[in-house]
Write an enzyme that holds these catalytic residues in place. Sequence first.
Site, PDB file in Angstrom:
ATOM      1  N   ASP A  83       0.848  -1.188   0.000  1.00 45.63           N
ATOM      2  CA  ASP A  83       0.000   0.000   0.000  1.00 45.63           C
ATOM      3  C   ASP A  83       0.886   1.241   0.000  1.00 45.63           C
ATOM      4  O   ASP A  83       2.010   1.217   0.514  1.00 45.63           O
ATOM      5  CB  ASP A  83      -0.916   0.021   1.227  1.00 45.63           C
ATOM      6  CG  ASP A  83      -2.128   0.914   1.026  1.00 45.63           C
ATOM      7  OD1 ASP A  83      -3.253   0.385   0.978  1.00 45.63           O
ATOM      8  OD2 ASP A  83      -1.965   2.146   0.912  1.00 45.63           O
ATOM      9  N   LYS A 164     -12.408  -5.263  -5.772  1.00 48.67           N
ATOM     10  CA  LYS A 164     -13.560  -4.389  -5.565  1.00 48.67           C
ATOM     11  C   LYS A 164     -13.657  -3.413  -6.723  1.00 48.67           C
ATOM     12  O   LYS A 164     -12.673  -2.771  -7.088  1.00 48.67           O
ATOM     13  CB  LYS A 164     -13.425  -3.622  -4.250  1.00 48.67           C
ATOM     14  CG  LYS A 164     -14.546  -2.599  -4.026  1.00 48.67           C
ATOM     15  CD  LYS A 164     -14.551  -2.076  -2.613  1.00 48.67           C
ATOM     16  CE  LYS A 164     -13.363  -1.187  -2.315  1.00 48.67           C
ATOM     17  NZ  LYS A 164     -13.384  -0.684  -0.932  1.00 48.67           N
TER      18      LYS A 164
END
Length: 209
Positions: A83, A164
């Site tokens: 991330d 997603k």
Amino acid sequence: MCAKKRSASSNRWLQESLKDKYVVQAQKKGLRSRAWFKLDQIQKSDRLFQPYMTIIDLGAAPGSWSQYVTTQIGKNGHVIACDLRYMSPLSGVDFIQGDFCNKQVLQAILQRLENKKAQVILSDMSPNFSGKPEIDIPKSMYLVEKALKMCRYLLIPGGTFIVKVFQGDGFYEYICSMHALFNTVKIIKPDASRSRSREVYLIAKGHKI
């Protein structure tokens, strides 16, 4: 006027969160976020994770998906999380901070894989939302397209990709792109996903080479 609208929206979100059973359960269980329950519901319906697997979690912070998969793959499994934001350490998770499309970061992921590839790649990424779909949807599509591209480098033949996606412009074109790389693509909306949200999850199986 705009400030009042933002304040009202923020207050509404706060009130929803305080009443959200998944937020309450996440706090009681010491989970990093309510997203843990979304992946749990996906796992219960599709049984995607097995012991000894190597899993890559893109856009992992704050770490609820990495936290969940460690319970499914056991001590001999391997989770590599990546991330831009810092993520506090999790037992059993190898965290790399940076943009996974950056060559140096990608090289760091490949080094952690030790010349192997992952069985599953996860992406629960979201952009910083403005509240305007005409701005937010393209930003989201950019992220999921980057995640799909990583499957070419990091995912084994026959592997699985869970991502997603927010429904809007480019959604069906993205599904077509997934079909070009995978044998099957399934759309699912877990109960833990808020009903008013545009988000759905795509489960792509059978990575082609």
